[in-house]
Design an enzyme around this catalytic site. Structure first.
Site, mmCIF file in Angstrom:
data_model
loop_
_atom_site.group_PDB
_atom_site.id
_atom_site.type_symbol
_atom_site.label_atom_id
_atom_site.label_comp_id
_atom_site.label_asym_id
_atom_site.label_seq_id
_atom_site.Cartn_x
_atom_site.Cartn_y
_atom_site.Cartn_z
ATOM 1 C CB SER A 1 -0.893 -0.003 1.230
ATOM 2 O OG SER A 1 -0.225 -0.606 2.306
ATOM 3 C CB CYS A 2 2.239 3.369 -2.506
ATOM 4 S SG CYS A 2 1.119 2.847 -3.762
ATOM 5 C CB VAL A 3 0.742 6.207 2.298
ATOM 6 C CG1 VAL A 3 -0.405 5.276 2.472
ATOM 7 C CG2 VAL A 3 1.906 5.804 3.156
#
Ligand SMILES: Cc1cc2nc3c(=O)[nH]c(=O)nc-3n(C[C@H](O)[C@H](O)[C@H](O)COP(=O)(O)OP(=O)(O)OC[C@H]3O[C@@H](n4cnc5c(N)ncnc54)[C@H](O)[C@@H]3O)c2cc1C
Lengths: 409, 103
Positions: free
Chosen positions: B101-103
């Site tokens: 999950s890229c944030v």
């Protein structure tokens, strides 16, 4: 006359207009910027409004103050891009042909994606702080709230400024402590992530801070709906979390213009080469900032670093040279932690946030992954830097490529 | 990284048990991986596993929402088929890398 069109005059569009107008000859290149809004919002400031630290006037200025002379500015809605015909249709029917296009239309909250979210309690007991109106409504609510269950929730990934809900929780802790009612306020941080943050080292540091401040973390919670009657949020696997006041980061999506153009993914972000920042499907389109699907933070600092790459590659494309500049995903976020302190994280596609000092190795003045007063001043200063240096596309004292100097791995 | 024998075949896996090379996958390996997660695979599971593999090979960003829009299941159904962390579990069983999950 050849034409460059820039869609959106937020952080990215404004920087690009300034950079490009400086180098492209006015007799050869016509630059047009389109935005529906005449007001520029300093979005990082929204975070401080609910706690009475900033008000509406502290975060707005006219867009025209930041756009250079010699650029055509149209304050109109964008209907769609027709990439195969190399033109943009504006609301009201005007057609803008282009040789090169920069899309910088950002991302916005989309509360309609979650059943029950934009219902009777919206902006009464359920608030966002990603719009000025939401932040101001929450300010009014907090003014005479006497305590209860405060739930901070993130609906979906990715969302812009990934540290903002954490900062919000820290500031809420400080705010209610100062009011002397912290013991009456129960704060929960409810997130679809497996912990406080994604990157392991930062997640650990921020998780410890949450614990220290008595903020409960409820991880792996993927929001399905909001029940206005029972006042609970419900996940897809049927967990329920009750709230008295809910502050939420709703699903973030790209602008509907992207969908109308047939250019978006399932959240309306534009597929973009993560190194060259060129659209994956159209050679003469570059995507800058939150509108793209590149796997790094949607943040102003990223937009600033990425603008260097878009600028260089756009100039190369104009001169028919190969696109040499490569974006490394560099992101740099100040994290406000309350009580006049702050932290800072610095990372890119390949390197997670590490402890150390920034920007000067061993000197700082900022402490990476540390909680210090100096880091808080960095955040305060950022607003000034944003208006006076960043938007104008001037040189900043920070390299756009991330550096390992000063970091401890 | 280590080696592991699944359904009679030796494969390379990461520390968290995800296949190192998604080409080493087959449906029997999927069944063995699923058993470790306490899931018995049926036809509905396999439709999703094949969908995930196909999207992974196309280089798409995989999200729960995307699977929910795949036409094979909705998000609720996805949680029912792979209880707990549906995207993580389904990715593991499909032999593709752990979703980031890229944030
Ligand atoms: C609460 C909050 C806190 C934040 N804190 C930080 C922080 O501390 N540090 C940091 O680096 N970043 C922070 N950010 C993120 C940062 O503000 C954004 O990432 C950045 O502004 C994105 O720039 P952009 O150019 O991609 O989009 P934007 O600046 O959002 O600009 C998009 C522009 O496009 C226009 N537009 C869109 N669609 C259309 C259309 N169809 N027609 C006409 N015009 C259109 C919009 O009106 C807007 O002006 C924060 C954001 C929020 C909400």
């Amino acid at each position: 006359m050849k034409k460059i069109v820039i869609l959106g005059a937020g952080t990215g569009g404004t920087i690009m207009a300034n950079k490009l107008r400086k180098v492209l000859s006015r007799s050869e290149w016509d630059i047009t910027v389109v935005d529906k809004d005449k007001t520029h919002y300093y979005q990082p400031g929204f975070l401080f409004i609910p706690f009475g630290i900033y008000n509406r006037n502290d975060v707005i200025k006219p867009k025209s103050d930041f756009l250079p002379p010699g650029v055509n500015v149209l304050y109109t809605g964008i209907d769609r891009i027709e990439p195969n015909d190399q033109q943009v249709l504006l609301e009201g029917g005007q057609v803008l042909p282009y040789d090169f296009l920069v899309v910088a239309t950002g991302t916005n909250i989309n509360p309609d994606e979650t059943p029950g979210l934009k219902d009777q309690l919206w902006h009464k007991e359920i608030f966002d702080f990603y719009t000025v109106d939401g932040a101001v409504a929450l300010r009014e609510f907090f003014r005479d709230w006497e305590g209860g269950r405060l739930v901070v929730n993130i609906a979906e990934l990715p969302f812009k400024c990934p540290v903002a809900p954490l900062e919000f929780s820290f500031l809420a802790d400080a705010y209610f402590s100062e009011l002397g009612i912290r013991d009456k306020v129960d704060i929960s941080f409810v997130t679809p992530l497996p912990g406080a943050f994604t990157k392991p080292k930062a997640s650990q540091m921020l998780g410890e801070l949450l614990e220290e401040k008595n903020i409960r973390v409820i991880p792996d919670f993927y929001l399905e709906s909001v029940d206005n009657e029972k006042k609970v949020i419900r996940s897809y696997d049927e967990q329920e979390v009750p709230f008295d006041v809910l502050t939420i980061v709703p699903v973030n999506t790209g602008d509907p213009m992207v969908e109308r153009s047939g250019m978006g993914d399932d959240l309306n972000f534009i597929p973009t080469d993560k190194y060259t920042l060129q659209s994956k499907h159209h050679e003469n389109i570059f995507v800058l900032g939150d509108a793209s699907d590149i796997p790094t933070s949607k943040a102003g600092s990223v937009v600033h670093f990425a603008s260097e790459v878009v600028y260089e590659n756009l100039v190369s494309a104009i001169e028919n040279r190969p696109l040499k500049a490569q974006f490394d995903g560099h992101s740099n976020c100040y994290i406000e932690t309350g009580h006049g302190k702050g932290s800072i994280i610095d990372f890119n596609y390949d390197t997670e946030p590490l402890p150390g000092t920034f920007p000067l190795p061993g000197v700082g003045p900022f402490g990476l992954l540390q909680n210090t007063k100096m880091n808080h001043y960095g955040k305060v200063l950022f607003r000034w830097i944003y208006w006076h240096i960043l938007l104008k596309g001037k040189e900043m004292p920070i390299e756009s490529q991330m550096t390992m100097a000063g970091k401890k791995s | 990284m280590s080696q592991k024998t699944l359904a009679g075949k030796t494969v390379e896996v990461t520390d968290e048990g995800y296949l190192q090379d998604h080409n080493q996958w087959n449906e029997d390996i999927a069944k063995a991986l699923a058993e470790e997660e306490g899931i018995e695979l049926g036809e509905d599971h396999f439709k999703i596993l094949h969908y995930l593999r196909e999207k992974y090979e196309e280089g798409a960003n995989l999200t729960i929402r995307k699977v929910g829009k795949s036409g094979f299941t909705d998000i609720k159904g996805f949680y029912k088929l792979f209880p707990g962390g549906p995207l993580k579990k389904a990715s593991k069983i499909a032999g593709i890398p752990k979703p980031t999950s890229c944030v």
